[in-house]
Design a protein around this motif. Structure first.
Motif, mmCIF file in Angstrom:
data_model
loop_
_atom_site.group_PDB
_atom_site.id
_atom_site.type_symbol
_atom_site.label_atom_id
_atom_site.label_comp_id
_atom_site.label_asym_id
_atom_site.label_seq_id
_atom_site.Cartn_x
_atom_site.Cartn_y
_atom_site.Cartn_z
ATOM 1 N N ASP A 19 50.365 47.689 -63.261
ATOM 2 C CA ASP A 19 48.981 47.804 -62.800
ATOM 3 C C ASP A 19 48.883 48.603 -61.503
ATOM 4 O O ASP A 19 47.976 49.431 -61.350
ATOM 5 C CB ASP A 19 48.359 46.419 -62.611
ATOM 6 C CG ASP A 19 48.170 45.680 -63.927
ATOM 7 O OD1 ASP A 19 48.178 46.334 -64.998
ATOM 8 O OD2 ASP A 19 48.017 44.441 -63.884
ATOM 9 N N VAL A 22 49.501 52.334 -62.452
ATOM 10 C CA VAL A 22 48.385 52.929 -63.189
ATOM 11 C C VAL A 22 47.174 53.143 -62.269
ATOM 12 O O VAL A 22 46.438 54.117 -62.437
ATOM 13 C CB VAL A 22 48.012 52.057 -64.407
ATOM 14 C CG1 VAL A 22 46.703 52.474 -65.023
ATOM 15 C CG2 VAL A 22 49.112 52.147 -65.446
ATOM 16 N N ALA A 23 46.994 52.263 -61.304
ATOM 17 C CA ALA A 23 45.871 52.410 -60.374
ATOM 18 C C ALA A 23 46.009 53.677 -59.530
ATOM 19 O O ALA A 23 45.003 54.270 -59.124
ATOM 20 C CB ALA A 23 45.777 51.186 -59.467
ATOM 21 N N THR A 26 46.827 59.070 -62.091
ATOM 22 C CA THR A 26 45.754 59.451 -63.015
ATOM 23 C C THR A 26 46.293 59.814 -64.399
ATOM 24 O O THR A 26 45.635 59.557 -65.407
ATOM 25 C CB THR A 26 44.931 60.620 -62.449
ATOM 26 O OG1 THR A 26 45.797 61.718 -62.187
ATOM 27 C CG2 THR A 26 44.200 60.210 -61.180
ATOM 28 N N SER A 29 47.036 56.538 -66.092
ATOM 29 C CA SER A 29 45.770 55.857 -66.321
ATOM 30 C C SER A 29 45.060 56.438 -67.540
ATOM 31 O O SER A 29 44.528 55.710 -68.380
ATOM 32 C CB SER A 29 44.883 55.978 -65.085
ATOM 33 O OG SER A 29 43.633 55.402 -65.301
ATOM 34 N N SER A 30 45.074 57.746 -67.641
ATOM 35 C CA SER A 30 44.469 58.420 -68.784
ATOM 36 C C SER A 30 45.213 58.088 -70.074
ATOM 37 O O SER A 30 44.606 57.831 -71.116
ATOM 38 C CB SER A 30 44.464 59.928 -68.549
ATOM 39 O OG SER A 30 43.968 60.601 -69.666
#
Length: 67
Positions: A19, A22-23, A26, A29-30
């Protein structure tokens, strides 16, 4: 780890690390968003298949065989 995230099999420590990454990333996250959309589509495929109307075959044959 992405597959494990989607399967919800990460340990709490690994999930927390994922987490955090991913935060801030980018690209990941994508990729996670795309994977979640794909998993949702796959879940939709598990739903019961629609059944055709009982008379469908007879209507098709009637309209195509006598012409």
């Amino acid at each position: 780890m992405l597959a494990d995230v989607l399967d919800d099999t990460l340990s709490p420590a690994d999930q927390a690390a994922f987490d955090l990454h991913v935060a801030a990333c980018t690209s990941c996250s994508s990729m996670l968003a795309d994977a979640k959309r794909g998993a949702a589509w796959l879940e939709m495929l598990k739903s019961p298949r629609p059944e055709p109307p009982v008379a469908l075959l007879e209507r098709i044959l009637a309209q195509t065989c006598n012409q």
